[in-house]
Design an enzyme around this catalytic site. Structure first.
Site, PDB file in Angstrom:
ATOM      1  NE  ARG A 118      -4.010  -1.953   0.321  1.00 14.46           N
ATOM      2  CZ  ARG A 118      -3.950  -3.254   0.041  1.00 14.46           C
ATOM      3  NH1 ARG A 118      -2.859  -3.770  -0.487  1.00 14.46           N
ATOM      4  NH2 ARG A 118      -4.998  -4.025   0.271  1.00 14.46           N
ATOM      5  CB  SER A 142      -8.061  -1.258   4.675  1.00 12.13           C
ATOM      6  OG  SER A 142      -8.505  -2.524   4.268  1.00 12.13           O
ATOM      7  CD  GLU A 191      -5.006   1.353   2.584  1.00 11.41           C
ATOM      8  OE1 GLU A 191      -5.424   2.235   1.795  1.00 11.41           O
ATOM      9  OE2 GLU A 191      -5.475   0.203   2.646  1.00 11.41           O
TER      10      GLU A 191
HETATM   11  N1  EPU Z   1     -10.722 -10.276  10.942  1.00 10.69           N
HETATM   12  C1  EPU Z   1     -11.390 -10.292  12.148  1.00 10.69           C
HETATM   13  N2  EPU Z   1     -12.237  -9.252  12.450  1.00 10.69           N
HETATM   14  C2  EPU Z   1     -12.426  -8.203  11.612  1.00 10.69           C
HETATM   15  C3  EPU Z   1     -11.758  -8.190  10.368  1.00 10.69           C
HETATM   16  C4  EPU Z   1     -10.883  -9.222  10.050  1.00 10.69           C
HETATM   17  O1  EPU Z   1     -11.254 -11.191  12.928  1.00 10.69           O
HETATM   18  O2  EPU Z   1     -13.193  -7.298  11.961  1.00 10.69           O
HETATM   19  C5  EPU Z   1      -9.851 -11.411  10.571  1.00 10.69           C
HETATM   20  C6  EPU Z   1     -10.514 -12.273   9.496  1.00 10.69           C
HETATM   21  O3  EPU Z   1     -11.327 -13.247  10.053  1.00 10.69           O
HETATM   22  C7  EPU Z   1      -9.323 -12.875   8.793  1.00 10.69           C
HETATM   23  C8  EPU Z   1      -8.268 -11.785   8.886  1.00 10.69           C
HETATM   24  O4  EPU Z   1      -8.674 -10.924   9.944  1.00 10.69           O
HETATM   25  O5  EPU Z   1      -8.851 -13.985   9.476  1.00 10.69           O
HETATM   26  C9  EPU Z   1      -8.069 -11.039   7.590  1.00 10.69           C
HETATM   27  O6  EPU Z   1      -9.232 -10.377   7.176  1.00 10.69           O
HETATM   28  P1  EPU Z   1      -9.569 -10.111   5.611  1.00 10.69           P
HETATM   29  O7  EPU Z   1      -9.443 -11.363   4.832  1.00 10.69           O
HETATM   30  O8  EPU Z   1     -10.851  -9.357   5.553  1.00 10.69           O
HETATM   31  O9  EPU Z   1      -8.372  -9.224   5.072  1.00 10.69           O
HETATM   32  P2  EPU Z   1      -7.610  -7.971   5.684  1.00 10.69           P
HETATM   33  O10 EPU Z   1      -6.206  -8.380   5.930  1.00 10.69           O
HETATM   34  O11 EPU Z   1      -8.381  -7.366   6.806  1.00 10.69           O
HETATM   35  C10 EPU Z   1      -6.683  -7.042   3.424  1.00 10.69           C
HETATM   36  C11 EPU Z   1      -6.670  -5.715   2.705  1.00 10.69           C
HETATM   37  C12 EPU Z   1      -7.986  -5.489   1.965  1.00 10.69           C
HETATM   38  C13 EPU Z   1      -8.197  -6.642   0.981  1.00 10.69           C
HETATM   39  C14 EPU Z   1      -8.199  -7.971   1.772  1.00 10.69           C
HETATM   40  C15 EPU Z   1      -8.283  -9.161   0.848  1.00 10.69           C
HETATM   41  C16 EPU Z   1      -5.175  -4.279   3.953  1.00 10.69           C
HETATM   42  C17 EPU Z   1      -5.045  -3.107   4.873  1.00 10.69           C
HETATM   43  N3  EPU Z   1      -6.413  -4.636   3.632  1.00 10.69           N
HETATM   44  O12 EPU Z   1      -7.652  -6.941   4.451  1.00 10.69           O
HETATM   45  O13 EPU Z   1      -7.832  -4.295   1.201  1.00 10.69           O
HETATM   46  O14 EPU Z   1      -9.423  -6.496   0.279  1.00 10.69           O
HETATM   47  O15 EPU Z   1      -6.962  -8.086   2.520  1.00 10.69           O
HETATM   48  O16 EPU Z   1      -7.075  -9.340   0.175  1.00 10.69           O
HETATM   49  O17 EPU Z   1      -4.177  -4.839   3.527  1.00 10.69           O
HETATM   50  C18 EPU Z   1      -8.133  -1.932   1.204  1.00 10.69           C
HETATM   51  O18 EPU Z   1      -6.911  -1.846   1.049  1.00 10.69           O
HETATM   52  O19 EPU Z   1      -8.870  -0.903   1.286  1.00 10.69           O
HETATM   53  C19 EPU Z   1      -8.723  -3.249   1.329  1.00 10.69           C
HETATM   54  C20 EPU Z   1     -10.038  -3.424   1.558  1.00 10.69           C
END
Ligand code: EPU
Length: 346
Positions: A169, A243, A338
């Site tokens: 990012r 995010s 971010e």
């Molecule tokens: N989780 C929780 N509670 C929450 C949110 C997440 O327990 O409220 C846990 C989920 O269960 C999972 C883990 O955290 O085990 C990861 O969650 P998720 O798959 O939703 O992905 P993320 O790491 O939170 C990142 C990106 C997103 C992208 C997704 C999918 C960043 C900051 N965010 O989110 O990107 O869509 O992976 O690849 O890297 C963005 O940049 O705006 C964005 C939405």
């Protein structure tokens, strides 16, 4: 080209917070942009190029209030094929084009590479700024080059992959060249042979559920859209900017220590340390769907801050600082923002 003074930006960002720009321009091609930056008063109204905000769809931006300077809204559209081989296709795309429209166009033409990035709100020109990423793919994986205008140096640049200094990012446009350029077009290298990336856990399990063994580009995109729709709110309905924080990286020692207390903590192993989902940290620190006043964490994904109705940029910033504090206190982990921030509040 359009020009207005004291122009409301409230409906030009997906957070929908209030704020006015002293000078607002929109442009549809490079000639229009050139005529704006060559105005005799441009240096003065932009406070010597210090107060320029380039706006696409405003989907990764927290507007804090009024902006005493210049807003440039990029509306350059269009797509052309630059070169083609048996395996690859090189396309040049106007920076103002809607990102998801580009993804759909690529899918219709059988060009693979960006299907995992379906439904990311924003424009093509904003994509390299923060090296957008989702489900195992980042913009840099399909990026070839881009063209941009540098305000202070008063000249055009063509930047390749290394010049952009892409990171998680992150890019040169968020660091040394922050607010110094406007990207007008981006060239991509896409694949004519569908080499699909379906390794990401959620995609693999969704495909298995559907009983699909050899997915098409369209099937992968559909799976991505289903997953996103199930946990990311549509900014047209619930104002948000995706995010709000980056997923933090912690050291091996910090990880071992936290793992004792939180054995269920999700992680991504990095060569050096561990990346922890900020959404998980926020949910653990504050509970699910935590909100205060006109701002909250989205119930299905705590990393997405939402404007629950009439919030100002200051409300959202203050709330976000409380969240950072809660994670710092509970886990000793620092969350880095971010989204970009612009404007001032009183
Ligand atoms: N989780 C929780 N509670 C929450 C949110 C997440 O327990 O409220 C846990 C989920 O269960 C999972 C883990 O955290 O085990 C990861 O969650 P998720 O798959 O939703 O992905 P993320 O790491 O939170 C990142 C990106 C997103 C992208 C997704 C999918 C960043 C900051 N965010 O989110 O990107 O869509 O992976 O690849 O890297 C963005 O940049 O705006 C964005 C939405």
């Amino acid at each position: 080209m359009e020009y207005s003074q004291h122009f409301s930006l409230q409906h030009l960002t997906t957070f929908k917070t209030p704020g006015f720009a002293s000078h607002f321009f929109s442009f549809k091609n490079e000639e229009e942009l050139t005529s704006i930056v060559q105005r005799s008063d441009f240096e003065r109204i932009s406070n010597h190029y210090k107060d320029i905000l380039v706006l696409g769809k405003g989907s990764n931006l927290l507007l804090l209030g009024d902006l005493n300077g210049v807003v440039l809204k990029n509306e350059i559209d269009g797509l052309k094929i630059i070169d083609e081989s048996t395996d690859d296709i090189f396309i040049e795309v106007g920076a103002g084009m809607d990102w998801h429209h580009l993804v759909l166009h690529a899918i219709e033409n059988g060009w693979a590479g960006i299907e995992n990035l379906a439904l990311i709100p924003g424009t093509v020109g904003a994509a390299p700024v923060q090296n957008i990423g989702a489900y195992g793919i980042e913009l840099k994986d399909v990026f070839h080059s881009l063209r941009c205008w540098h305000f202070e140096e008063n000249k055009w640049y063509q930047l390749g992959l290394d010049d952009c200094q892409f990171g998680y990012r992150d890019s040169i446009f968020k660091r040394g060249w922050k607010n110094k350029t406007v990207i007008t077009s981006v060239q991509f290298k896409l694949s004519k042979n569908a080499i699909l990336n379906t390794e990401y856990g959620a995609i693999t399990s969704e495909l298995e559920k559907m009983g699909v063994l050899n997915p098409t580009i369209l099937e992968v995109a559909k799976v991505v859209m289903n997953i996103r729709n199930s946990k990311i709110p549509n900014p047209d309905v619930v104002p948000n900017a995706g995010s709000f924080f980056k997923n933090p990286t912690i050291t091996d020692i910090q990880y071992e220590y936290l793992k004792i207390e939180y054995p269920e903590m999700p992680f991504y192993k990095l060569p050096d340390g561990y990346k922890i989902p900020a959404g998980w940290l926020l949910e653990k620190a504050n509970g699910r769907g935590y909100s205060e006043g006109r701002v909250g964490c989205y119930e299905k994904q705590a990393l997405i801050l939402i404007n629950t109705g009439g919030a100002t940029g200051k409300d959202i910033l203050t709330f976000s600082k409380k969240l950072q504090q809660s994670v710092r206190e509970k886990f000793g982990v620092e969350l880095e923002r971010e989204v970009n921030v612009a404007g001032n509040y009183k």
